[in-house]
Design a protein around this motif. Structure first.
Motif, PDB file in Angstrom:
ATOM      1  N   LYS A  37       0.853  -1.191   0.000  1.00  0.00           N
ATOM      2  CA  LYS A  37       0.000   0.000   0.000  1.00  0.00           C
ATOM      3  C   LYS A  37       0.891   1.244   0.000  1.00  0.00           C
ATOM      4  CE  LYS A  37      -3.855   2.225   2.194  1.00  0.00           C
ATOM      5  NZ  LYS A  37      -4.944   2.180   3.159  1.00  0.00           N
ATOM      6  N   TRP A  38       1.984   1.182   0.739  1.00  0.00           N
ATOM      7  CA  TRP A  38       2.914   2.303   0.815  1.00  0.00           C
ATOM      8  C   TRP A  38       4.318   1.840   0.441  1.00  0.00           C
ATOM      9  CZ3 TRP A  38       0.901   6.961   1.216  1.00  0.00           C
ATOM     10  CH2 TRP A  38      -0.364   7.091   1.809  1.00  0.00           C
ATOM     11  N   VAL A  39       4.930   2.557  -0.474  1.00  0.00           N
ATOM     12  CA  VAL A  39       6.293   2.245  -0.900  1.00  0.00           C
ATOM     13  C   VAL A  39       7.185   3.375  -0.400  1.00  0.00           C
ATOM     14  CG1 VAL A  39       7.774   1.975  -2.932  1.00  0.00           C
ATOM     15  CG2 VAL A  39       5.445   1.054  -2.958  1.00  0.00           C
ATOM     16  N   ASP A  40       8.359   3.024   0.101  1.00  0.00           N
ATOM     17  CA  ASP A  40       9.264   4.067   0.589  1.00  0.00           C
ATOM     18  C   ASP A  40       9.772   4.928  -0.565  1.00  0.00           C
ATOM     19  OD1 ASP A  40       9.133   3.570   3.287  1.00  0.00           O
ATOM     20  OD2 ASP A  40      10.676   2.013   3.201  1.00  0.00           O
ATOM     21  N   PRO A  41       9.960   6.227  -0.328  1.00  0.00           N
ATOM     22  CA  PRO A  41      10.533   7.091  -1.368  1.00  0.00           C
ATOM     23  C   PRO A  41      12.000   6.733  -1.580  1.00  0.00           C
ATOM     24  CG  PRO A  41      10.378   8.287   0.699  1.00  0.00           C
ATOM     25  CD  PRO A  41       9.729   6.952   0.936  1.00  0.00           C
ATOM     26  N   VAL A  80       2.599  16.525 -15.516  1.00  0.00           N
ATOM     27  CA  VAL A  80       1.509  15.547 -15.363  1.00  0.00           C
ATOM     28  C   VAL A  80       2.058  14.293 -14.692  1.00  0.00           C
ATOM     29  CG1 VAL A  80       0.216  16.374 -17.377  1.00  0.00           C
ATOM     30  CG2 VAL A  80       1.884  14.541 -17.678  1.00  0.00           C
ATOM     31  N   TYR A  81       1.219  13.654 -13.887  1.00  0.00           N
ATOM     32  CA  TYR A  81       1.574  12.341 -13.341  1.00  0.00           C
ATOM     33  C   TYR A  81       0.283  11.596 -13.038  1.00  0.00           C
ATOM     34  CZ  TYR A  81       0.663  14.286  -8.637  1.00  0.00           C
ATOM     35  OH  TYR A  81       0.078  14.877  -7.538  1.00  0.00           O
ATOM     36  N   HIS A  82       0.395  10.269 -13.053  1.00  0.00           N
ATOM     37  CA  HIS A  82      -0.824   9.489 -12.837  1.00  0.00           C
ATOM     38  C   HIS A  82      -0.503   8.058 -12.456  1.00  0.00           C
ATOM     39  CE1 HIS A  82      -0.735   7.333 -16.791  1.00  0.00           C
ATOM     40  NE2 HIS A  82      -0.147   8.426 -17.231  1.00  0.00           N
ATOM     41  N   THR A  83      -1.550   7.326 -12.075  1.00  0.00           N
ATOM     42  CA  THR A  83      -1.391   5.919 -11.710  1.00  0.00           C
ATOM     43  C   THR A  83      -1.324   5.057 -12.970  1.00  0.00           C
ATOM     44  OG1 THR A  83      -3.786   5.614 -11.654  1.00  0.00           O
ATOM     45  CG2 THR A  83      -2.716   6.145  -9.552  1.00  0.00           C
ATOM     46  N   SER A  84      -0.898   3.831 -12.770  1.00  0.00           N
ATOM     47  CA  SER A  84      -0.871   2.839 -13.850  1.00  0.00           C
ATOM     48  C   SER A  84      -2.285   2.294 -14.081  1.00  0.00           C
ATOM     49  CB  SER A  84       0.042   1.687 -13.445  1.00  0.00           C
ATOM     50  OG  SER A  84      -0.564   0.970 -12.372  1.00  0.00           O
ATOM     51  N   ALA A  85      -2.404   1.366 -14.996  1.00  0.00           N
ATOM     52  CA  ALA A  85      -3.695   0.704 -15.250  1.00  0.00           C
ATOM     53  C   ALA A  85      -4.125  -0.160 -14.067  1.00  0.00           C
ATOM     54  CB  ALA A  85      -3.600  -0.136 -16.519  1.00  0.00           C
ATOM     55  N   LYS A  86      -3.220  -0.335 -13.086  1.00  0.00           N
ATOM     56  CA  LYS A  86      -3.585  -1.058 -11.864  1.00  0.00           C
ATOM     57  C   LYS A  86      -3.951  -0.097 -10.734  1.00  0.00           C
ATOM     58  CE  LYS A  86       0.216  -3.609 -11.589  1.00  0.00           C
ATOM     59  NZ  LYS A  86       1.201  -4.676 -11.279  1.00  0.00           N
ATOM     60  N   TRP A 128      -1.728   2.117  -9.446  1.00  0.00           N
ATOM     61  CA  TRP A 128      -0.544   2.296  -8.603  1.00  0.00           C
ATOM     62  C   TRP A 128       0.282   3.496  -9.064  1.00  0.00           C
ATOM     63  CZ3 TRP A 128       2.251  -3.125  -8.105  1.00  0.00           C
ATOM     64  CH2 TRP A 128       1.305  -4.095  -7.754  1.00  0.00           C
ATOM     65  N   TYR A 129       0.877   4.216  -8.110  1.00  0.00           N
ATOM     66  CA  TYR A 129       1.832   5.277  -8.448  1.00  0.00           C
ATOM     67  C   TYR A 129       3.265   4.752  -8.550  1.00  0.00           C
ATOM     68  CZ  TYR A 129      -1.496   9.098  -8.115  1.00  0.00           C
ATOM     69  OH  TYR A 129      -2.537   9.949  -8.349  1.00  0.00           O
ATOM     70  N   SER A 130       3.547   3.715  -7.782  1.00  0.00           N
ATOM     71  CA  SER A 130       4.896   3.113  -7.807  1.00  0.00           C
ATOM     72  C   SER A 130       4.834   1.820  -8.613  1.00  0.00           C
ATOM     73  CB  SER A 130       5.330   2.822  -6.365  1.00  0.00           C
ATOM     74  OG  SER A 130       6.415   1.918  -6.348  1.00  0.00           O
ATOM     75  N   ASP A 131       5.994   1.295  -8.964  1.00  0.00           N
ATOM     76  CA  ASP A 131       5.979  -0.010  -9.645  1.00  0.00           C
ATOM     77  C   ASP A 131       5.764  -1.132  -8.634  1.00  0.00           C
ATOM     78  OD1 ASP A 131       8.409   0.459  -8.468  1.00  0.00           O
ATOM     79  OD2 ASP A 131       9.603  -0.427 -10.076  1.00  0.00           O
ATOM     80  N   ALA A 172      -6.009   3.897 -13.623  1.00  0.00           N
ATOM     81  CA  ALA A 172      -7.124   3.318 -12.853  1.00  0.00           C
ATOM     82  C   ALA A 172      -7.193   4.003 -11.498  1.00  0.00           C
ATOM     83  CB  ALA A 172      -6.913   1.821 -12.676  1.00  0.00           C
ATOM     84  N   GLY A 173      -8.337   3.910 -10.853  1.00  0.00           N
ATOM     85  CA  GLY A 173      -8.496   4.467  -9.504  1.00  0.00           C
ATOM     86  C   GLY A 173      -7.674   3.665  -8.500  1.00  0.00           C
TER      87      GLY A 173
END
Ligand SMILES: [Fe+2]
Length: 233
Positions: A23-27, A115-121, A123-126, A163-164
């Motif tokens: 749910k949370w990925v470290d920067p 611009v930035y956005h989530t993936s088709a899943k 997610w903001y991170s991989d 995706a949301g």
């Protein structure tokens, strides 16, 4: 032989676990030597005439997308049109056209748009949904781009439809920030065909000044998404 087999059996579940989304990925932390070299390589390629799209879509640079210095390099090379995603990125293809207008409704040339956005899943991170830091998604999102408007005030980028978030019911969105001229809108684009954009969510989006876009599929099966933003002064 027995020990080797046991080792393999023990190794498998551990490997499967490590690919579970977070749910949370470290920067990103300090740049390692390898990360530093990769950012320098991107910079050098751009200085020798590589296009910003070639850098953003090259999987070689995936591991540096989250790093502030890589993002600064991309910002210094802001351009349009831009391709944000590698050929093998999962998701429905979209071409997004944004227009920046002055308070009087005239096109704004040379505006800097982030611009930035989530993936088709969603997610903001991989590796997971969000980046655990102040404005973590904004500062470190994997899918991002810096663009400059043309004389008619347009920028255009290719990407996949976001995706949301998997951990909520917020509508899917692109984040759009007009960084230059200063004081430009920091806002979002949401989509009229998103099942998450309920009547309430649509009202809420409008209240917040988000742009409700109407995606339309072209004859090649690519979503065309247009939005425009007006400067306040
Ligand atoms: Fe977001």
């Amino acid at each position: 032989m027995g020990a080797v087999l046991t080792g393999l059996l023990l190794w498998r579940p551990a490997a499967a676990q490590s690919t579970d989304p977070l749910k949370w990925v470290d920067p990103p932390g300090e740049e390692s030597e390898a990360i530093r070299a990769l950012i320098e390589q991107a910079k050098k390629a751009l200085n020798s005439g590589a296009s910003p799209s070639a850098i953003l879509t090259n999987r070689t640079y995936d591991s540096v997308h989250a790093y502030p210095r890589f993002r600064q390099v991309m910002r210094d090379n802001a351009s349009s049109p831009l391709n944000l995603v590698a050929e093998d990125e999962t998701g429905e293809r979209a071409v997004v056209r944004l227009r920046v207008l002055s308070a009087e409704g005239r096109p704004v040339a040379n505006a800097l748009v982030y611009v930035y956005h989530t993936s088709a899943k969603g997610w903001y991170s991989d590796r997971g949904y969000h980046i655990r830091a102040n404005s973590g998604d904004e500062r470190h999102a994997r899918l991002f781009g810096y663009l400059r408007t043309n004389p008619e005030g347009y920028v255009e980028f290719k990407t996949v439809r976001p995706a949301g978030y998997p951990d909520g019911n917020l509508p899917a969105h692109f984040h759009v920030e007009v960084l230059e001229p200063a004081g430009g809108p920091i806002t979002e684009v949401v989509f009229i065909d998103d099942p998450r954009l309920t009547t309430d969510a649509k009202e809420n989006s409008k209240r917040q000044g988000f742009f409700v876009a109407t995606p339309a599929k072209d004859s090649d099966g690519i979503w065309r998404i247009n939005a425009e933003f007006q400067l306040r002064s």
